[in-house]
Enzyme design. Structure first.
Site, PDB file in Angstrom:
ATOM      1  N   LYS A  53       7.692  51.403  28.742  1.00 45.05           N
ATOM      2  CA  LYS A  53       8.184  52.568  28.009  1.00 45.05           C
ATOM      3  C   LYS A  53       9.680  52.676  28.244  1.00 45.05           C
ATOM      4  CE  LYS A  53       6.828  55.649  31.814  1.00 45.05           C
ATOM      5  NZ  LYS A  53       6.016  56.826  32.191  1.00 45.05           N
ATOM      6  N   ASN A  82      11.143  53.353  31.711  1.00 48.06           N
ATOM      7  CA  ASN A  82      11.024  52.321  32.734  1.00 48.06           C
ATOM      8  C   ASN A  82      11.938  51.121  32.476  1.00 48.06           C
ATOM      9  OD1 ASN A  82       9.176  53.711  34.234  1.00 48.06           O
ATOM     10  ND2 ASN A  82       7.383  52.630  33.451  1.00 48.06           N
ATOM     11  N   ASP A  89       2.774  49.516  31.791  1.00 44.81           N
ATOM     12  CA  ASP A  89       3.495  50.787  31.684  1.00 44.81           C
ATOM     13  C   ASP A  89       4.868  50.594  31.053  1.00 44.81           C
ATOM     14  OD1 ASP A  89       3.643  53.522  31.906  1.00 44.81           O
ATOM     15  OD2 ASP A  89       4.464  53.488  33.940  1.00 44.81           O
TER      16      ASP A  89
END
Length: 402
Positions: free
Chosen positions: A230, A233, A228
């Site tokens: 991105k 984050n 995840d």
């Protein structure tokens, strides 16, 4: 007191529902329910303890007891004193503690979301600031999220010593809540930075890519796939260094092995995630390529499920030849030909003459480079402020999970 009964009933129903989906050894909902007393839910079942070397029952040998708890992770939740199922499900990762939360003073709420809230807190003894994530057990059980929460704290506690990965020094549970303490990062997030400054200079992006590449390579060698990556984050500390957060979709995966779960954020998902053949750690490097293009151009490449995955957006004058070469290597559709290690990364023209060892030692401060290229501050005249979001798995921009 009148509100306690509905809450307890909800917890019971959610626990039964979770056990139906996730049978634990020889447990069954029927046999488990038959042992519940109508008077007490908390004292319904007794589990054995792995913290004691003494034989728990006269007919169970010490050797058999130790072997069974080592071979089966679910046996590790057994205790020799009465423990409610709602607490036993989160053992041994989340230790039971009803007083530790009083060690922290709540300053303010950072964010709210599906599972609970994140607070900015101060340790009363050390006067240090932390981020405290408080999760509702009933909501975690409702979404069948137990294993993900346990993996999240294990990964953060084991890998948090890396300079570009968030650390989680403490986590525990009480009857209804899970508590996860993480370091507090005050510099905002990378998405906010890009929104305020627009396309970032290659000199700055080069440091961000090197720091993130170092973190991903470390995770992969530790047997973790992140899944995840991105801009939302990635937080920035006071010197502008990246800090990778939110391990809610991360998973233990040996290097070279594959998994099949369809998850992630659509714009950053590699094409092999949508195939039926499984995928490996190379998906994180694809996401790094997508992020690199976004930081340099504020635009996204075509998603992995499109007819032309990884196609660059039109009018990308911001990309130099070396930058174009880098993103092409990261956005190669074939994962076996994709750039997927820090050793390969430092050999590409984009990092020619660049000393990655200085990056790992945090000798180069990205904040100074940002101030050099933007002496007047952000384009819209708004100064960078402290982050209002620490864990973005709570936000509306939630990952896609099927």
């Amino acid at each position: 007191m009148g509100s306690e009964k509905p809450k307890n009933s909800t917890l019971r129903l959610l626990t039964f529902s979770f056990l139906r989906k996730n049978p634990i050894n020889e447990f069954s909902v029927t046999s488990l329910a038959s042992k519940f007393s109508a008077r007490s839910f908390g004292s319904s079942r007794t589990f054995r303890s792995t913290s004691s070397t003494s034989r728990p029952w006269s007919r169970v040998s010490r050797r058999i007891w130790k072997d069974s708890t080592l071979e089966n992770s679910y046996q590790c939740i057994k205790t020799a004193w009465p423990v409610p199922i709602i607490e036993a499900l989160f053992l041994p990762e989340f230790k039971i503690d009803f007083t530790k939360k009083h060690d922290f003073e709540v300053i303010n709420v950072i964010s709210r979301g599906a599972f609970g809230k994140v607070y900015r807190v101060m340790n009363k003894e050390s006067q240090e600031y932390f981020a405290l994530k408080v999760l509702s057990k009933s909501k975690v059980l409702r979404d069948n999220y137990v294993s993900q929460v346990k993996d999240e704290v294990k990964i953060q506690s084991m890998c948090g010593h890396h300079p570009f990965i968030i650390s989680s020094p403490q986590y525990w549970q009480n009857r209804r809540k899970l508590f996860i303490v993480s370091e507090y990062v005050e510099g905002g997030d990378l998405f906010d930075l890009s929104e305020k400054y627009g396309a970032l200079p290659e000199e700055l992006v080069k440091i961000y890519v090197a720091e993130l590449g170092s973190a991903l390579d470390f995770l992969h060698n530790a047997g973790v796939i992140y899944r995840d990556l991105k801009a939302e984050n990635i937080l920035l500390d006071s010197d502008g260094h990246v800090v990778l957060i939110d391990f809610g979709l991360s998973k233990w995966l040996k290097y070279g092995h594959r998994t099949n779960t369809l998850c992630g954020t659509l714009q950053y998902m590699a094409p092999e995630i949508f195939s039926l053949n499984g995928y490996g750690h190379a998906v994180d490097w694809w996401a790094l390529g997508t992020l690199t293009v976004y930081l340099l151009t504020t635009k996204f490449v075509s998603s992995g499920n499109s007819k032309t995955p990884g196609e660059l957006p039109t009018h990308c004058e911001e990309l130099s030849k070396a930058g174009f070469d880098l993103v092409k290597r990261l956005l190669t559709a074939d994962p076996m030909r994709r750039l997927r290690s820090i050793l390969t990364l430092q050999t590409v023209p984009f990092f020619l003459g660049f000393d990655l060892s200085k990056v790992k030692m945090r000798k180069i401060k990205p904040k100074l480079i940002l101030e050099k290229h933007f002496p007047d501050g952000p384009k819209n005249g708004v100064k960078m402020k402290e982050s209002n979001v620490i864990f973005f798995d709570f936000e509306n921009m939630s990952p896609l999970i099927v």
